[in-house]
Design an enzyme around this catalytic site. Structure first.
Site, PDB file in Angstrom:
ATOM      1  N   ASP A  84       0.845  -1.197   0.000  1.00 31.08           N
ATOM      2  CA  ASP A  84       0.000   0.000   0.000  1.00 31.08           C
ATOM      3  C   ASP A  84       0.889   1.258   0.000  1.00 31.08           C
ATOM      4  OD1 ASP A  84      -2.372   1.427   0.160  1.00 31.08           O
ATOM      5  OD2 ASP A  84      -2.507   1.279   2.347  1.00 31.08           O
ATOM      6  N   GLU A 135      -0.927   5.964  -8.626  1.00 27.83           N
ATOM      7  CA  GLU A 135      -1.785   7.022  -8.064  1.00 27.83           C
ATOM      8  C   GLU A 135      -1.606   8.355  -8.780  1.00 27.83           C
ATOM      9  OE1 GLU A 135      -2.321   7.189  -3.821  1.00 27.83           O
ATOM     10  OE2 GLU A 135      -2.272   9.367  -3.799  1.00 27.83           O
ATOM     11  N   GLY A 209     -11.430   4.328   2.715  1.00 28.85           N
ATOM     12  CA  GLY A 209     -12.764   3.702   2.789  1.00 28.85           C
ATOM     13  C   GLY A 209     -13.451   3.843   4.141  1.00 28.85           C
ATOM     14  N   ASN A 229     -10.218   0.623  -0.231  1.00 33.18           N
ATOM     15  CA  ASN A 229      -9.239   0.407   0.843  1.00 33.18           C
ATOM     16  C   ASN A 229      -9.793   0.808   2.205  1.00 33.18           C
ATOM     17  OD1 ASN A 229      -7.694   0.058  -1.452  1.00 33.18           O
ATOM     18  ND2 ASN A 229      -5.991   1.303  -0.719  1.00 33.18           N
ATOM     19  N   ASN A 231      -8.655   0.789   6.349  1.00 39.29           N
ATOM     20  CA  ASN A 231      -7.609   0.576   7.351  1.00 39.29           C
ATOM     21  C   ASN A 231      -8.083   1.049   8.724  1.00 39.29           C
ATOM     22  OD1 ASN A 231      -5.225   0.261   8.738  1.00 39.29           O
ATOM     23  ND2 ASN A 231      -4.045   1.735   7.575  1.00 39.29           N
TER      24      ASN A 231
END
Ligand code: 13P
Length: 287
Positions: A84, A135, A209, A229, A231
């Site tokens: 990541d 990205e 997310g 994603n 976390n």
């Protein structure tokens, strides 16, 4: 056996659902993510930040642990082990360490340098059968030392990076790592729509997310997001359950101090969060 994330995300994009990327921090996290994905018959991506990998004493330790645990638990659903927000050096190290997928986050470079480095890593990753995420724009807030101002991605730049052959693309659309502030304006769907128009069938990635409301998740998936994603939300669930256990004095009862007992409520809480997200993202039963 671990797989790269290319096929699971191509299927997700075509099937209008998203695959969850859940960051791991340790053995408990990894086990909770794997077991929940298996229970729900969902493909899953285990994400590892460079900070978390350092905490776990290195990329090789992480790769060996995830592979061994996947096998030991008899996991049958597709699992990708993904770096990541990787740096250029970190991405290369993960290719060698046995990851099945990497993210190169070149968003803090100018677009020319981002293109140049991404191009090089696409070739290296594909040569070894890994999938690669890049990205454009940036994700606001901070994750394990990676800080972004939250610039919304330019659709033309997204196309430039997409054309390099990346397998999926993270584009900043007003999303933020960590908790969303009360005055958050929400996701920029106008930008997402333009980005999808430029990148076609390429699966798009939604970082940050944690705390995105269900209606925005549904709309993002509708506009081409195929990987989401998460976390912070697992960390918050774990911390809350652990706090309750200790505040209730359970660690002082009998052998309640045994780490397998003390960490159990937190692990169950991670599982519940992963389950909830897999349902929300629509990937249950898609393995
Ligand atoms: P959150 O911590 O906000 O869920 O973001 C996770 C993420 O985007 C990992 O890259």
């Amino acid at each position: 056996m671990l797989v790269n994330a290319s096929e699971m995300l191509t299927k997700a994009k075509a099937g209008h659902y998203a695959v969850g990327h859940f960051n791991t921090n340790n053995l408990e996290w990894t086990k909770a993510i794997l077991q929940t994905a298996e229970e729900m018959k969902s493909p899953v991506i285990i994400g590892v930040s460079e900070g978390a990998a350092k905490y776990m004493t290195g990329f090789k330790v992480v790769a060996d642990m995830v592979k061994a645990m996947d096998k030991a638990l008899g996991i049958t659903v597709p699992v990708a082990l993904h770096l990541d927000h990787g740096s250029y050096e970190g991405a290369k190290a993960c290719i060698d360490a046995g990851f099945t997928s990497i993210m190169f986050d070149g968003s803090h470079y100018g677009i020319e340098e981002n293109v140049e480095k991404t191009k090089e890593l696409v070739a290296l990753a594909h040569e070894k059968g890994l999938s690669i995420e890049a990205e454009v724009g940036s994700i606001g807030g901070e994750e394990d030392g990676v800080i972004g101002a939250g610039e919304v991605a330019d659709p033309e730049e997204c196309k430039m990076i997409a054309d390099l052959g990346v397998d999926f693309l993270a584009a900043g659309i007003g999303n933020i790592h960590g908790k969303y502030p009360a005055n958050w304006k929400g996701l920029d769907f106008v930008a997402l729509d333009k980005i999808q128009a430029k990148t076609g069938t390429l699966p798009l990635v939604l970082h940050g997310g944690t705390g995105i409301p269900a209606d925005m998740i549904a709309k993002a998936i509708d506009l081409g997001v195929s990987k989401i994603n998460v976390n912070t939300e697992c960390q918050l669930s774990f911390a809350e359950a652990t706090r309750k256990y200790i505040e209730a004095g359970k660690d002082l009862e009998g052998k309640g101090f045994d780490p397998r007992k003390l960490l159990a409520p937190g692990v169950d809480a991670i599982k519940a969060t992963v389950r909830e997200k897999i349902e929300l993202f629509g990937s249950a039963g898609k393995a």
